[in-house]
Motif scaffolding. Sequence first.
Motif, short mmCIF file in Angstrom:
data_model
loop_
_atom_site.label_atom_id
_atom_site.label_comp_id
_atom_site.label_asym_id
_atom_site.label_seq_id
_atom_site.Cartn_x
_atom_site.Cartn_y
_atom_site.Cartn_z
N ARG A 220 -40.72 12.38 83.42
CA ARG A 220 -39.57 11.46 84.37
C ARG A 220 -40.63 10.24 84.80
O ARG A 220 -40.53 10.42 85.92
CB ARG A 220 -38.77 12.29 85.31
N ASP A 223 -39.66 8.39 88.18
CA ASP A 223 -38.73 8.88 89.26
C ASP A 223 -39.59 9.65 90.36
O ASP A 223 -40.54 10.17 90.28
CB ASP A 223 -38.05 10.16 88.64
N LEU A 224 -38.94 9.84 91.44
CA LEU A 224 -39.72 10.16 92.63
C LEU A 224 -39.94 11.71 92.41
O LEU A 224 -41.10 12.14 93.12
CB LEU A 224 -38.59 10.25 93.87
N GLY A 225 -39.30 12.51 91.67
CA GLY A 225 -39.47 13.96 91.42
C GLY A 225 -40.59 14.25 90.51
O GLY A 225 -40.64 15.31 90.11
N ILE A 368 -34.62 9.24 84.92
CA ILE A 368 -34.76 8.53 86.25
C ILE A 368 -33.64 8.90 87.34
O ILE A 368 -32.43 8.08 86.74
CB ILE A 368 -35.28 7.08 86.34
N SER A 369 -33.70 9.63 88.08
CA SER A 369 -32.41 9.90 88.63
C SER A 369 -32.71 9.34 90.18
O SER A 369 -31.81 9.01 90.96
CB SER A 369 -32.12 11.25 89.04
N ASP A 370 -33.89 9.33 90.65
CA ASP A 370 -34.26 8.73 92.03
C ASP A 370 -35.48 7.90 91.86
O ASP A 370 -36.53 8.45 91.88
CB ASP A 370 -34.69 10.08 92.85
N PHE A 371 -35.22 6.63 91.57
CA PHE A 371 -36.37 5.62 91.14
C PHE A 371 -37.32 5.45 92.23
O PHE A 371 -36.84 5.54 93.58
CB PHE A 371 -35.91 4.32 91.02
N ASP A 372 -38.50 5.52 92.09
CA ASP A 372 -39.59 5.69 93.00
C ASP A 372 -39.57 4.31 93.75
O ASP A 372 -40.10 3.41 92.64
CB ASP A 372 -40.73 6.17 92.56
N SER A 373 -39.35 3.83 94.75
CA SER A 373 -39.47 2.50 95.11
C SER A 373 -40.68 1.77 95.28
O SER A 373 -40.91 0.54 95.41
CB SER A 373 -38.67 2.28 96.75
N ASN A 382 -30.69 2.25 83.11
CA ASN A 382 -29.32 2.79 82.97
C ASN A 382 -28.84 2.60 81.57
O ASN A 382 -28.24 3.65 81.05
CB ASN A 382 -28.29 2.19 84.10
#
Lengths: 413, 79
Positions: A220, A223-225, A368-373, A382
């Motif tokens: 991912r 993604d933040l995760g 990507i569910s929580d995009f790393d800013s 999307n």
Amino acid sequence: MSAHTRVVVTGLGLVTPLGTDVASTWQAVLAGKSGVRALHEDWAVDLSSKVAGAIDADLSGVLDKVAARRMDRSTQFAVVAAKQAVADADVLANVDPIRLGVAFGTGIGGLSTVMQQMQILNERGPDRVNPLTVPMIMPNAAAALIELEIGAQAGAHAPVSACATSAEAIAWGTQMIRDNRADVVVVGGTEAVINRLAMAAFSAMRAMSTRNDDPATASRPYDLGRDGFVMSEGAGALVLERLTHATARGANIYAEIAGFGMTSDAHHIAAPDPAGAGAARAMLAAVVDAGATTTDVLHLNAHATSTPLGDIAEAAAVRKAFGSHTDQIAVTAPKSSIGHTLGGAGAIESILTIMSIINKQIPRTINISDFDSKVNLDVVINEHRAISNSEILALNNSFGFGGHNVCVAIRNY
Amino acid sequence: MNTEEVMREMAVILDEVAGVAADQVAMDKSFTDDLEVDSLSMVEVVMAAEDKFGVKIPDEEVKNLRTVGDAVNFIVKSA
């Protein structure tokens, strides 16, 4: 336009966890599929990372049975991909063998064969070791077997630069044609180290994802995760050809290898330079080599392996290289779908970049569910991004342990 | 094992290791000249035969095994 001899791509071949050719892999990428699965094999039970992009397809019909048993799995993938590419280019009957070359590498090479033979050595003794062990494990095995398969006599080279290997092979092949050593060069890279030692070793570096309960989303990028890369296997092969040679024989031309840039960090054996200076220089060098300016770049196929540090460092490097124009560059991270094929990645992803150019569509980055800013890039997330421009210059980044930075610039033809 | 049985198993090994079609294998065929078994493949053939028949074929003996028949006879004698 660059002052160099122009080099174009006239053939493509792919073996990936998403499909055993270019069309099936591309369709799977567009469908947002993941090639990653749980490693349910017995040898993986106690590993911390138990997900991988394994190729489960049976390729035994594609290769000669005796030839295949004399190849490490990585070389089998390489030869299959190369055969696809030369068939696609319809080039072998149309090139002088002494003007036909190979530049094909691997990041690690025949490690699975090493492990098998080590076990035989330990359990049964030295006189049971396979006499083909050396030619199976040497890092130039893929280049050599492709050279034999296609009868290439202009030279066969095997760049080795970890995960930048096959991007570097594209650069070497381009340079062979520019240097007038060859008219056609089969380039690419391969990897097949989904085995107990490689998985344990990369895990020991804390480099790999441990999202074992959800394999399809383990890779991912951005993604933040994200928690590390996902090991994958496969090969990509391209037929590079002198433009005048390709047009003279009426070849189908996919795209142009407009340029490349190669630098080294001199920073750390495994960690990326957080300032991304070397990576930025590689991207800028590729743009200059393409006879372009930074504002010409529309698309970046990122290295983005899904490691916490690496994705940020690359993003910083892109911003350093392109400044405010960075906002105009659509970025995708195909490792979200395929995982990390190490030495295969640069070629596989250059092929995906070419497919994006000719289909005028940049595939979305999945998972990507929580995009790393902290990633200050225009990532295609999307839905796929359509390209409306008639002139398309795209970059493909590949970076390797050791601080190898390679950027390939690809232009529509 | 008798000569015929060893011969049959040798044909299987030659197919697997060197890609020699079973109908090409005969007692009077030379490994290198007729069956195009190169020296590395010959080592593989020897190792596979040692495993299959439980015999030891020393390196100094391998050079005397010019034909399939030489190998088969050596194996029958040693087994």
